[in-house]
Design a protein around this motif. Structure first.
Motif, PDB file in Angstrom:
ATOM      1  N   LEU A  67       3.422   2.711   7.533  1.00 14.75           N
ATOM      2  CA  LEU A  67       2.739   2.913   6.227  1.00 14.75           C
ATOM      3  C   LEU A  67       2.397   4.600   6.320  1.00 14.75           C
ATOM      4  CD1 LEU A  67       0.347   0.073   5.452  1.00 14.75           C
ATOM      5  CD2 LEU A  67       2.836   0.568   4.406  1.00 14.75           C
ATOM      6  N   PRO A  68       2.473   5.478   5.239  1.00 14.89           N
ATOM      7  CA  PRO A  68       1.713   6.611   5.496  1.00 14.89           C
ATOM      8  C   PRO A  68       0.195   6.710   5.643  1.00 14.89           C
ATOM      9  CG  PRO A  68       3.024   6.432   3.408  1.00 14.89           C
ATOM     10  CD  PRO A  68       2.974   5.173   3.938  1.00 14.89           C
ATOM     11  N   VAL A  69      -0.100   7.233   6.934  1.00 16.56           N
ATOM     12  CA  VAL A  69      -1.354   7.358   7.329  1.00 16.56           C
ATOM     13  C   VAL A  69      -2.014   8.649   7.319  1.00 16.56           C
ATOM     14  CG1 VAL A  69      -3.049   6.835   9.358  1.00 16.56           C
ATOM     15  CG2 VAL A  69      -1.187   5.049   8.519  1.00 16.56           C
ATOM     16  N   TYR A  70      -3.352   8.862   6.514  1.00 22.71           N
ATOM     17  CA  TYR A  70      -3.795  10.371   6.485  1.00 22.71           C
ATOM     18  C   TYR A  70      -5.307  10.294   6.887  1.00 22.71           C
ATOM     19  CZ  TYR A  70      -0.002  10.927   3.106  1.00 22.71           C
ATOM     20  OH  TYR A  70       1.480  10.796   2.424  1.00 22.71           O
ATOM     21  N   SER A  71      -5.636  11.251   7.559  1.00 22.78           N
ATOM     22  CA  SER A  71      -6.855  11.699   7.697  1.00 22.78           C
ATOM     23  C   SER A  71      -7.178  12.177   6.301  1.00 22.78           C
ATOM     24  CB  SER A  71      -7.236  12.817   8.737  1.00 22.78           C
ATOM     25  OG  SER A  71      -6.442  14.067   8.556  1.00 22.78           O
ATOM     26  N   LEU A  83       0.877  -1.257  -0.068  1.00 26.98           N
ATOM     27  CA  LEU A  83      -0.053   0.083   0.128  1.00 26.98           C
ATOM     28  C   LEU A  83       0.865   1.204  -0.062  1.00 26.98           C
ATOM     29  CD1 LEU A  83      -2.784  -1.006   2.668  1.00 26.98           C
ATOM     30  CD2 LEU A  83      -3.132  -0.634   0.241  1.00 26.98           C
ATOM     31  N   ASP A  84       0.534   2.183  -0.590  1.00 24.89           N
ATOM     32  CA  ASP A  84       1.191   3.497  -1.000  1.00 24.89           C
ATOM     33  C   ASP A  84       0.709   4.636   0.469  1.00 24.89           C
ATOM     34  OD1 ASP A  84       2.895   3.149  -3.196  1.00 24.89           O
ATOM     35  OD2 ASP A  84       0.949   2.631  -4.146  1.00 24.89           O
ATOM     36  N   ALA A  85      -0.729   4.228   0.547  1.00 24.21           N
ATOM     37  CA  ALA A  85      -1.224   5.275   1.650  1.00 24.21           C
ATOM     38  C   ALA A  85      -2.542   4.425   2.077  1.00 24.21           C
ATOM     39  CB  ALA A  85      -1.470   6.624   0.974  1.00 24.21           C
TER      40      ALA A  85
END
Length: 456
Positions: free
Chosen positions: A89-93, A65-67
């Motif tokens: 991993l890059p985790v974003y709201s 996964l990329d994001a």
């Protein structure tokens, strides 16, 4: 370059629209959720994004996964979120992700306790009317726009509706603080979300933070008639241009509102009410800063029909008219009730509000509703006792509500059948009905009720 992006809590209104937008860009999208309601369920299914089964599956999270984008409805201890953090991993709201996708764009954020969606929608309408290229993020569906979000590589501008809710289960900051706007409009401040901001000061501080966080050469647009905004707007801030606005001049003729331009022209509009005249003034002010002139705005605004659920006309006959409004906070209840009465001063107005949100069902907040329905000839407050129980709040009595609203002839109803019968009884006495709720009035069949109220 296409990326693999996983959505934790993909069924949310905001989340599923973002998932659809990213899929349209060519990204590989997966997602999970515990429960997915309509219309999210059908829309995800139509685009092959509906999870095969409901629940959380950490096996979906891997280094390919990329994001990962996490929605507000997920919990802090969500197993998929824990796995993503464990793998680094890059985790974003979703507000963080939108900012990441729009760093090279001019960012315009529409904030405030009320009017955000309408102001943003008017700006989108004017831009589309004049064939401009733009991206957007808006809280509710708008006519002529297939989704509530558009993200592209080419648009030089993005219009963002920014709210003060927490960003994610692991980020309590308001969403609008992530967008770093070049232009920010704050439409008004009226205390809400008592579960997040227990005091007035804590709530106001969020908007103060938005103004403080603006970059150099930023433009802060605010409602001059709002006392608290006036304090925020007039505060000295280096390199920030402050632009106040006032309600747009107007005239009501036979139930039709006209904008009056500086040249004295009368422009017919579908919207009405003092709050919407403020919204229009705010939208014009923003448009002026992004290349839409006043004349171009006036050319577009007569075809703007408003946002679903915001003083939406849902039935009309020669003798009666029925409006529905999403109003759930005291300021919105007062604005909607006043607007309808001013539009039809010689007609009897029956107004109903359902106390449905966490704040409105809280005894500590109830006094904020004082005098909000004074403009109505007949005022009704509906409260669904099951909703109150589901929120685990102390019971509110009819006396509590009458005291809070400070109206001796207020009718308090707790049963959907009783509400239906009472409204039907008003059929021959009233000409205008206003139904205000972010809920369903206890599961009331509004289509049938509306038809009965509107019939001759």
């Amino acid at each position: 370059m296409p990326q693999s992006i996983h959505f934790i809590s993909i069924g949310g209104s905001a989340m599923h629209n973002l998932a659809l937008a990213l899929q349209q860009q060519g990204h590989s999208i997966t997602g999970s959720d515990e429960t997915i309601y309509e219309p999210s369920r059908t829309r995800l299914q139509q685009h092959n994004l509906l999870p095969a089964e409901m629940g959380w599956f950490p096996d979906k999270i891997d280094t390919n996964l990329d994001a990962v984008i996490v929605g507000m409805h997920a919990r802090k201890d969500n197993p998929e979120l824990a796995k993503a953090l464990e793998l680094g991993l890059p985790v974003y709201s979703y507000p963080e992700f939108i900012y990441q996708q729009s760093q090279q764009k001019q960012r315009v954020v529409i904030a405030g306790s009320h009017g955000k969606t309408t102001i943003a929608a008017m700006i989108l309408h004017a831009l589309k009317f004049h064939n401009r290229v733009f991206d957007y993020w808006i809280g509710d569906p708008v006519e002529d726009f297939d989704t509530t979000v558009r993200l592209s590589l080419t648009a030089p501008l993005i219009i963002i509706e920014g709210d003060e809710y927490a960003s994610s289960p692991i980020d309590s900051r308001p969403k609008f603080l992530h967008y770093k706007p070049h232009i920010a409009l704050i439409s008004g401040i009226a205390w809400d979300h008592i579960n997040l901001y227990p005091t007035w000061d804590e709530y106001v501080d969020q908007f103060e933070s938005l103004a403080e966080a603006m970059p150099k050469a930023g433009i802060l647009i605010f409602d001059e008639s709002d006392d608290m905004l006036d304090v925020i707007g007039q505060k000295e801030r280096a390199d920030i241009t402050k632009v106040p606005y006032f309600p747009h001049p107007s005239e009501i003729v036979n139930g039709q509102t006209y904008l009056i331009t500086k040249q004295g022209k009368h422009i017919p509009i579908h919207l009405f009410g003092q709050h919407n005249l403020k919204n229009i003034a705010g939208a014009i002010t923003v448009c002026d800063r992004i290349g839409i002139t006043e004349d171009q705005f006036y050319e577009a605004i007569p075809t703007f029909k408003g946002v679903s659920g915001r003083l939406e006309k849902i039935a009309e006959t020669p003798k009666r008219i029925v409006y529905r409004d999403f109003a759930h906070s005291p300021a919105k209840v007062e604005a909607a009730t006043d607007a309808v009465k001013q539009q039809f001063p010689d007609k009897k107005l029956v107004a109903v509000v359902e106390l449905h949100t966490f704040s409105s069902l809280n005894k500590l907040f109830l006094d904020q509703y004082r005098d909000t329905m004074n403009a109505a000839d007949e005022a009704i407050v509906f409260i669904d006792t099951q909703t109150q129980a589901n929120n685990h709040l102390s019971p509110i009595t009819a006396d509590d509500i009458q005291t809070a609203f400070d109206r001796s002839n207020l009718h308090v109803i707790t049963d959907a059948g009783t509400l239906k019968a009472y409204l039907t009884k008003q059929h021959d006495e009233a000409q205008v009905f206003l139904l205000m709720s972010s809920g369903t009035f206890g599961g009331l069949d509004l289509n049938t009720v509306t038809k009965n109220l509107a019939q001759l």
